[in-house]
Enzyme design. Structure first.
Site, PDB file in Angstrom:
ATOM      1  CD  GLU A 161      48.802  27.149  36.527  1.00  0.00           C
ATOM      2  OE1 GLU A 161      49.176  28.130  37.207  1.00  0.00           O
ATOM      3  OE2 GLU A 161      49.584  26.340  36.013  1.00  0.00           O
ATOM      4  CB  CYS A 195      43.575  34.736  41.499  1.00  0.00           C
ATOM      5  SG  CYS A 195      44.097  35.521  39.960  1.00  0.00           S
ATOM      6  CB  CYS A 248      45.815  35.399  27.589  1.00  0.00           C
ATOM      7  SG  CYS A 248      45.215  37.107  27.727  1.00  0.00           S
ATOM      8  CB  CYS A 274      50.650  41.469  28.364  1.00  0.00           C
ATOM      9  SG  CYS A 274      49.027  42.249  28.182  1.00  0.00           S
ATOM     10  CB  CYS A 287      51.694  38.354  31.069  1.00  0.00           C
ATOM     11  SG  CYS A 287      50.488  37.250  31.830  1.00  0.00           S
ATOM     12  CB  CYS A 308      50.543  38.938  39.758  1.00  0.00           C
ATOM     13  SG  CYS A 308      49.778  39.985  38.533  1.00  0.00           S
TER      14      CYS A 308
END
Length: 376
Positions: free
Chosen positions: A98, A111, A118, A122, A125, A346
């Site tokens: 994305e 962005c 990932c 975290c 997230c 975010c």
């Protein structure tokens, strides 16, 4: 393997100036051909090698035999009520990433993702809960910029500077895909690529300390650090990478990162989680942590996603936290939430990840287990 013996087509989209010059020389051409090709691909938006009209037909045919210009496929796109635009881009292997564009009065920020999923996990997230498939190639990284510029341009696909800023803050940890990210950023900065200022390209990292040291040597883009906690105990939970590179090591690199340029500072990103990291004591700890460091703090209201245990700090708490930082002489702002209506804010980017870590599978199992217990 030389370019002439390459069996898989070379994607010219991912070659920065140095790599393009090397490629051209390997074909028996002059190095300056690289700037001609770069400009046609990135500024003019050429999709076909035969459209590059300022090189010879012979060279165009030679390039077509061994190379291509291939951007990610747009699988889905949407625009939120606040103007934020999101693309879901399908890669050749079926994975999806994305990319998000945030328009403002004086700038337009793109962005960009660096990995499929990932490698980090975290806790707050959504991207991290999808697991990890692989690093993106340089072509797949810069391809996001190529697609966005073509989509947003009002002048038949030519780069008309609707995208004024790029942030490596999408899916993934950029510094764990170091070479491909640096190559893509080189194209962003190149006058024959996208011509962006070093202050308008920002790399955001969770704190991969050795790679930060190396980045400082090879690139002068802006730096942001996903901090999110003012002490090691809490950060070990929120950002597990902290167990490997604790705050003492991370802050030492931040302190010296822009020591040769007194006008520049490191941006500290701090997501505001209700009852977790938003108390006055946390603010005081953060003030002590940043003592002696040229830093700006971005306070980010938490953007919820399905099955998260976290909640957003209320506005009064965020305001109090920011005022404490500012009263201590720290430049602090609250980032406006954009794109949450289309899951483009975010921490909300998820794509479609062929997870080879089984992290997403374990996360779904925990969610189902929690939901079952709550129904008893």
């Amino acid at each position: 393997m030389s370019a002439l013996t390459q069996t898989t087509p070379i994607n010219l989209l991912g070659l920065d100036r140095k790599a393009m010059e090397t490629f051209c020389v390997s074909l028996g051409e002059k190095a300056y051909r690289a700037t001609q090709i770069l400009k046609w691909i990135h500024f003019q938006g050429a999709r076909d090698i035969h459209a590059i009209s300022n090189i010879s037909k012979t060279l165009r045919q030679q390039l077509s035999d061994i190379a291509e210009i291939r951007a990610p496929e747009v699988a889905y796109e949407n625009t939120s009520a606040d103007g934020t635009h999101k693309w879901v881009l399908r890669l050749a292997d079926g994975n999806c990433i994305e990319t998000v564009f945030i328009p403002e009065k004086t700038r337009g920020t793109l962005c960009v993702s660096s990995q499929v999923g990932c490698t980090l996990n975290c806790d707050f997230c959504s991207t991290g809960k999808q697991g990890f498939s692989r690093n993106l190639t340089a072509a797949e990284i810069i391809g996001q910029v190529w697609v966005a510029v073509r989509s947003l341009s009002k002048n038949t696909g030519i780069h008309d500077h609707a995208v004024t800023n790029v942030v490596m803050m999408g899916m993934g940890e950029p510094l764990l895909n170091f070479e491909n990210v640096v190559s893509a950023m080189n194209i962003m900065l190149d006058d024959f690529g996208y011509g962006l200022s070093k202050r308008r390209v920002t790399l955001s990292t969770a704190g991969v300390v050795p790679a930060m040291v190396e980045l400082r040597k090879v690139s002068d883009v802006a730096l942001a650090v996903s901090l999110h906690a003012p002490n090691d105990e809490l950060r070990n939970t929120l950002v597990p990478l902290n167990k490997k590179y604790p705050l003492k090591e991370l802050m030492q690199v931040c302190k010296t990162y822009f020591e040769n340029d007194k006008r520049r500072y490191v941006t500290m990103e701090y997501v505001m989680l209700a009852g977790v990291n938003d108390s006055p004591e946390h603010a005081q700890q953060l003030i002590r942590l940043l003592n002696g460091i040229k830093a700006k703090v971005n306070l980010i209201p938490f953007n919820p996603f399905p099955h998260t245990i976290y909640k957003r700090s209320d506005a009064a708490t965020i305001d109090r936290f920011r005022e404490m930082l500012m009263n201590a002489g720290i430049n602090a702002i609250t980032r406006k939430t954009r794109g949450d209506g289309i899951d483009a804010a975010c921490g909300q980017l998820v794509g479609e990840v062929k997870d080879r870590t089984r992290r997403s599978e374990r996360h779904r199992a925990r969610v189902l287990s929690t939901e079952s217990l709550s129904s008893i």
